[in-house]
Design a protein around this motif. Sequence first.
Motif, PDB file in Angstrom:
ATOM      1  N   GLY A   9       0.822  -1.275  -0.158  1.00 51.93           N
ATOM      2  CA  GLY A   9       0.000  -0.189   0.009  1.00 51.93           C
ATOM      3  C   GLY A   9       0.929   1.269  -0.229  1.00 51.93           C
ATOM      4  O   GLY A   9       0.180   2.403  -0.212  1.00 51.93           O
ATOM      5  N   SER A  10       2.083   1.250   0.358  1.00 54.45           N
ATOM      6  CA  SER A  10       2.773   2.682   0.481  1.00 54.45           C
ATOM      7  C   SER A  10       3.733   2.696  -0.966  1.00 54.45           C
ATOM      8  O   SER A  10       4.334   3.428  -0.988  1.00 54.45           O
ATOM      9  CB  SER A  10       3.843   2.317   1.463  1.00 54.45           C
ATOM     10  N   THR A  12       4.698   3.810  -4.575  1.00 53.64           N
ATOM     11  CA  THR A  12       4.092   4.656  -5.558  1.00 53.64           C
ATOM     12  C   THR A  12       4.194   4.426  -6.814  1.00 53.64           C
ATOM     13  O   THR A  12       3.784   5.309  -7.674  1.00 53.64           O
ATOM     14  CB  THR A  12       5.038   6.061  -5.137  1.00 53.64           C
ATOM     15  N   LEU A  15       0.600   4.030  -8.605  1.00 54.90           N
ATOM     16  CA  LEU A  15      -0.565   5.200  -8.445  1.00 54.90           C
ATOM     17  C   LEU A  15      -1.329   5.140  -9.664  1.00 54.90           C
ATOM     18  O   LEU A  15      -0.928   5.142 -10.890  1.00 54.90           O
ATOM     19  CB  LEU A  15       0.078   6.342  -7.905  1.00 54.90           C
ATOM     20  N   ASP A  34      -3.573   7.327  -3.945  1.00 51.64           N
ATOM     21  CA  ASP A  34      -3.073   7.183  -2.556  1.00 51.64           C
ATOM     22  C   ASP A  34      -3.597   8.242  -1.785  1.00 51.64           C
ATOM     23  O   ASP A  34      -3.210   8.806  -0.536  1.00 51.64           O
ATOM     24  CB  ASP A  34      -1.751   6.983  -2.273  1.00 51.64           C
ATOM     25  N   ARG A  70       0.243  11.135   6.898  1.00 48.73           N
ATOM     26  CA  ARG A  70      -0.519  10.221   5.943  1.00 48.73           C
ATOM     27  C   ARG A  70      -1.667   9.429   6.621  1.00 48.73           C
ATOM     28  O   ARG A  70      -2.858   9.246   6.205  1.00 48.73           O
ATOM     29  CB  ARG A  70       0.243   9.287   5.062  1.00 48.73           C
TER      30      ARG A  70
END
Length: 81
Positions: A9-10, A12, A15, A34, A70
Amino acid sequence: MSNPIQCPGSSTRNLEVDLIACQDCGHEVEMFSDETRRRCPRCKKMVFRDRLPSCVDWCPSARECVGEERLQAMQAGKQKT
């Protein structure tokens, strides 16, 4: 030395951009996958993404995984849906 396991999920790399209609003026706002909120360039109101539950809702390591800023943004987005 092996690479540490990273939360998917982190990342990039994967995206996506969505168009989210502003709840106030209807203008379509570009929002990355995100992001949970962005300011509408037309009326300057905050636009919130409808979001599904994610690991930050239940994982005890969410704060360390995504970071404090975040995490708070994601939790604020959840409260607005």
